[in-house]
Design a protein around this motif. Structure first.
Motif, PDB file in Angstrom:
ATOM      1  N   UNK A  12     -62.683  -1.284  -1.215  1.00  0.00           N
ATOM      2  CA  UNK A  12     -62.660  -0.413  -0.052  1.00  0.00           C
ATOM      3  C   UNK A  12     -62.013   0.911  -0.465  1.00  0.00           C
ATOM      4  N   UNK A  13     -62.214   1.943   0.324  1.00  0.00           N
ATOM      5  CA  UNK A  13     -61.559   3.208   0.038  1.00  0.00           C
ATOM      6  C   UNK A  13     -61.128   3.882   1.330  1.00  0.00           C
ATOM      7  N   UNK A  14     -60.105   4.714   1.220  1.00  0.00           N
ATOM      8  CA  UNK A  14     -59.580   5.386   2.405  1.00  0.00           C
ATOM      9  C   UNK A  14     -59.120   6.788   2.063  1.00  0.00           C
ATOM     10  N   UNK A  15     -59.514   7.706   2.916  1.00  0.00           N
ATOM     11  CA  UNK A  15     -59.082   9.089   2.841  1.00  0.00           C
ATOM     12  C   UNK A  15     -58.071   9.310   3.950  1.00  0.00           C
ATOM     13  N   UNK A  16     -56.992  10.050   3.705  1.00  0.00           N
ATOM     14  CA  UNK A  16     -55.998  10.280   4.774  1.00  0.00           C
ATOM     15  C   UNK A  16     -56.653  10.799   6.046  1.00  0.00           C
ATOM     16  N   UNK A  17     -56.283  10.167   7.163  1.00  0.00           N
ATOM     17  CA  UNK A  17     -56.813  10.581   8.443  1.00  0.00           C
ATOM     18  C   UNK A  17     -58.127   9.939   8.825  1.00  0.00           C
ATOM     19  N   UNK A  18     -58.672   9.117   7.915  1.00  0.00           N
ATOM     20  CA  UNK A  18     -59.933   8.440   8.191  1.00  0.00           C
ATOM     21  C   UNK A  18     -59.771   6.939   8.058  1.00  0.00           C
ATOM     22  N   UNK A  19     -60.685   6.191   8.667  1.00  0.00           N
ATOM     23  CA  UNK A  19     -60.641   4.738   8.554  1.00  0.00           C
ATOM     24  C   UNK A  19     -61.050   4.296   7.155  1.00  0.00           C
TER      25      UNK A  19
END
Length: 131
Positions: free
Chosen positions: A37-44
């Motif tokens: 999985x991956x996550x960008x700050x401010x996003x799900x």
């Protein structure tokens, strides 16, 4: 104690490649489906790729199909995610997660991106794609 540890992240130019590793300690990955999985700050957080415990089934998000490849080496208790043709929008913290299939043979050829199903999570590795 069970742990997943991601490695291999870093800074890469657009079009470049990285190979992420997800190593397990305290348990064997043989009967676990693995998801990235991956996550960008401010996003799900979003599912990127997963591989079944049997190794016979792999799924990819549309955004990475044809560029990322997931594989597993049970002898090394490690799952890999090869990232090719990287784009700036691939910049994120990448997490691996493990989902036990030992009690249900019907899902040993299955994997998905339903986060609450996963039993163990790593701490993440940063991938930055920038020129």
């Amino acid at each position: 104690q069970e742990h997943l540890v991601e490695s291999g992240g870093g800074l890469v130019q657009p079009g470049g490649s990285l190979r992420l590793s997800c190593a397990a300690s305290g348990f064997t990955l043989d009967y676990y489906a693995i998801g990235w999985f991956r996550q960008v700050p401010g996003k799900e957080r979003e599912g990127v790729s997963c591989i079944s415990s049997s190794g016979g089934r792999a799924n990819y998000a549309d955004s990475v199909t044809g560029r990322f490849t997931i594989s597993r080496d049970n002898a090394k208790n490690t799952v890999y995610l090869q990232l090719n043709s990287l784009k700036p929008e691939d910049t994120a913290v990448y997490y691996c997660a493990a989902l036990s299939t030992i009690d249900d043979v019907t899902i040993q050829h299955h994997c998905d991106f339903i986060e609450y199903e996963y039993d163990y999570w790593g701490q993440g590795t940063q991938v930055t794609v920038s020129s």
